[in-house]
Design a protein around this motif. Structure first.
Motif, short mmCIF file in Angstrom:
data_model
loop_
_atom_site.label_atom_id
_atom_site.label_comp_id
_atom_site.label_asym_id
_atom_site.label_seq_id
_atom_site.Cartn_x
_atom_site.Cartn_y
_atom_site.Cartn_z
N THR A 199 7.39 -17.42 2.07
CA THR A 199 8.48 -18.05 1.32
C THR A 199 8.93 -17.22 0.13
N ASP A 200 8.21 -16.14 -0.20
CA ASP A 200 8.56 -15.32 -1.38
C ASP A 200 8.70 -13.86 -0.94
N LEU A 201 9.69 -13.60 -0.11
CA LEU A 201 9.87 -12.27 0.45
C LEU A 201 11.18 -11.66 -0.01
N GLN A 202 11.40 -11.62 -1.32
CA GLN A 202 12.59 -10.98 -1.86
C GLN A 202 12.30 -9.49 -2.03
N PHE A 203 13.11 -8.68 -1.38
CA PHE A 203 12.85 -7.25 -1.45
C PHE A 203 14.16 -6.49 -1.39
N HIS A 204 14.08 -5.26 -1.84
CA HIS A 204 15.17 -4.30 -1.84
C HIS A 204 14.87 -3.28 -0.75
N LEU A 205 15.89 -2.70 -0.13
CA LEU A 205 15.67 -1.75 0.96
C LEU A 205 14.86 -0.55 0.48
N PHE A 206 15.21 -0.01 -0.69
CA PHE A 206 14.45 1.10 -1.24
C PHE A 206 13.03 0.65 -1.58
N GLY A 207 12.90 -0.58 -2.11
CA GLY A 207 11.57 -1.11 -2.43
C GLY A 207 10.72 -1.31 -1.19
N ALA A 208 11.34 -1.74 -0.09
CA ALA A 208 10.60 -1.90 1.16
C ALA A 208 10.10 -0.55 1.68
N CYS A 209 10.92 0.49 1.56
CA CYS A 209 10.48 1.84 1.97
C CYS A 209 9.32 2.33 1.11
N ILE A 210 9.39 2.05 -0.18
CA ILE A 210 8.30 2.43 -1.09
C ILE A 210 7.02 1.69 -0.71
N ALA A 211 7.15 0.39 -0.39
CA ALA A 211 5.97 -0.40 -0.01
C ALA A 211 5.32 0.15 1.25
N LEU A 212 6.13 0.59 2.22
CA LEU A 212 5.58 1.18 3.44
C LEU A 212 4.92 2.53 3.16
N ALA A 213 5.53 3.32 2.27
CA ALA A 213 4.95 4.61 1.92
C ALA A 213 3.66 4.48 1.12
N TRP A 214 3.47 3.31 0.48
CA TRP A 214 2.30 3.08 -0.36
C TRP A 214 1.05 2.76 0.46
N ILE A 215 1.19 2.32 1.71
CA ILE A 215 0.07 1.79 2.48
C ILE A 215 -0.99 2.86 2.73
N ILE A 216 -0.59 4.03 3.24
CA ILE A 216 -1.57 5.07 3.58
C ILE A 216 -2.28 5.62 2.34
N PRO A 217 -1.57 5.99 1.24
CA PRO A 217 -2.31 6.44 0.05
C PRO A 217 -3.27 5.39 -0.50
N SER A 218 -2.88 4.11 -0.43
CA SER A 218 -3.77 3.06 -0.91
C SER A 218 -5.04 2.98 -0.08
N ALA A 219 -4.92 3.09 1.24
CA ALA A 219 -6.10 3.04 2.10
C ALA A 219 -7.02 4.25 1.87
N VAL A 220 -6.42 5.44 1.79
CA VAL A 220 -7.22 6.66 1.57
C VAL A 220 -7.90 6.61 0.20
N ASN A 221 -7.20 6.09 -0.81
CA ASN A 221 -7.75 5.97 -2.15
C ASN A 221 -9.02 5.12 -2.14
N LYS A 222 -8.97 3.96 -1.49
CA LYS A 222 -10.13 3.06 -1.46
C LYS A 222 -11.28 3.68 -0.68
N ILE A 223 -10.99 4.34 0.44
CA ILE A 223 -12.05 4.95 1.24
C ILE A 223 -12.76 6.05 0.45
N LEU A 224 -12.01 6.92 -0.23
CA LEU A 224 -12.62 8.01 -0.99
C LEU A 224 -13.45 7.49 -2.16
#
Length: 384
Positions: A199-224
């Motif tokens: 119900t709270d999915l307000q997003f911007h197209l550029f913001g959505a691209c940033i969120a997708l680009a954030w997933i892999i660095p976040s996962a690698v950061n936690k693993i390391l």
């Protein structure tokens, strides 16, 4: 003259000499005990193994996860306030301020000799530290950019993709397998969080691209973070001290690309500066508590903690502040909490089995050593 002669005769008596020797030996034993205590404290504080053991004793999984949970709830609200209400539209520079304040604080601890010792350079290659510092800048910087353009609900929704990314990456790189029951529990958690935040999915197209680009660095950061602490005897603070300069340099390279111009013309009033410094203080605590949690648990558990925070905020607003997120969101949050409970139970049960197995192995080794010592004694007796 007679008095001084009597004093000399008293001190050269045999029994008095024994008393003085006993006192000297007692003082020597106390000195040796103090020296041993001092050396043990030095080894605990100034070696990487001792500092790691001390961190494990003081900050176990429950303390680390609770600490990180409380800080992360606060910093999301404060960062959203700084980026929207205060009008500080420079998320990468805000992350740079976070790490700069953290570096100054750790530099003070280093000057006071209160910073835990780091392992030797041979145990951890420089490339691992450089990779961790780089993905830290991408993970935290892109997270703040996502908060600027998207709602908190969409920000939390993007975190759902981090869980399967971590599981897949650990399987491909480290051959770490997850049981089928845990996969089912994680699936229920992800579905529940998705339903709770739909119900709270307000997003911007550029913001959505940033969120997708954030997933892999976040996962690698936690693993390391998790692997370097658990396998190379790094403490959270020592690893932060080594990687923060790399993170600062990486953030300087990201600023021209993701931040708008005009940061120097911002209204640096007392209230605005106080809000930014509060965000920076919470940023240091978030980095430290997150590192402690990753060192005490695993990367997947840390992501589940973030999703637990989302459900608690949603249900807490409904129960305490009488907000109305809707029955769909409430049922999703309850489903996610149920999946988290099952995942936690499976982890605790697995840890208990590992501890029981290690205890049995230790008892078997001690039993075998006793039998071997008895055999040696019999052989010695027969030879005599």
């Amino acid at each position: 003259m007679l008095c001084s002669r009597n004093m000399i005769n008293f001190f050269i008596r045999k029994d008095v000499r024994k008393i003085l020797k006993r006192k000297d030996s007692d003082a020597g034993e106390r000195g040796r005990a103090l020296e041993e205590l001092r050396s043990s404290l030095f080894s605990e504080l100034r070696t990487s193994e001792g500092a790691r053991r001390q961190q494990q004793r003081i900050c176990g999984p429950t303390v680390a996860l609770t600490f990180n949970f409380l800080v992360s709830v606060g910093i999301i609200m404060v960062n959203k306030m700084v980026l929207s209400k205060v009008g500080f539209n420079y998320p990468i520079f805000l992350t740079f301020i976070h790490y700069l304040v953290s570096w100054f604080f750790m530099a003070t601890l280093n000057v006071l000799s209160l910073l835990p010792a780091a392992p030797s350079a041979k145990t951890t290659p420089l490339s691992s530290l450089f990779a961790l510092g780089t993905v830290m800048s991408l993970s935290n910087g892109l997270a703040n950019v996502s908060l600027k353009y998207n709602s908190v609900g969409f920000y939390q929704m993007a975190k759902i993709a981090v869980t399967p990314t971590i599981v897949l990456a650990e399987f491909m790189v480290f051959r770490k397998c997850v049981s089928c029951s845990k996969v089912i529990a994680l699936a229920f958690v992800s579905i529940g969080v998705a339903v709770a935040t739909v119900t709270d999915l307000q997003f911007h197209l550029f913001g959505a691209c940033i969120a997708l680009a954030w997933i892999i660095p976040s996962a690698v950061n936690k693993i390391l973070w998790s692997r370097l602490q658990q396998q190379d005897n790094w403490t959270a603070m020592a690893l932060m001290w080594k990687t923060t300069p790399i993170t600062l340099l990486s953030l300087v390279g990201l600023m021209p690309w993701l931040d708008p111009p005009g940061v120097l013309s911002f209204n640096w009033s007392y209230s605005n500066t106080s809000a930014i410094l509060l965000s920076a203080a919470l940023g240091f605590l978030l980095q430290w508590s997150g590192a402690l949690a990753l060192g005490a648990t695993s990367a997947t558990t840390h992501v589940i903690l973030g999703q637990f925070k989302t459900c608690v905020i949603l249900l807490g607003g409904y129960l305490i502040f009488h907000s109305n997120p809707g029955p769909v969101s409430i049922s999703g949050a309850i489903t996610a909490l149920g999946g988290m409970s099952v995942y936690t139970y499976l982890n605790v049960h697995e840890a208990h089995q590992v501890s029981v197995k290690s205890t049995r192995q230790l008892s078997l080794k001690s039993k075998l050593s006793k039998e071997n010592s008895q055999c040696y004694d019999r052989n010695d007796e027969e030879s005599v």
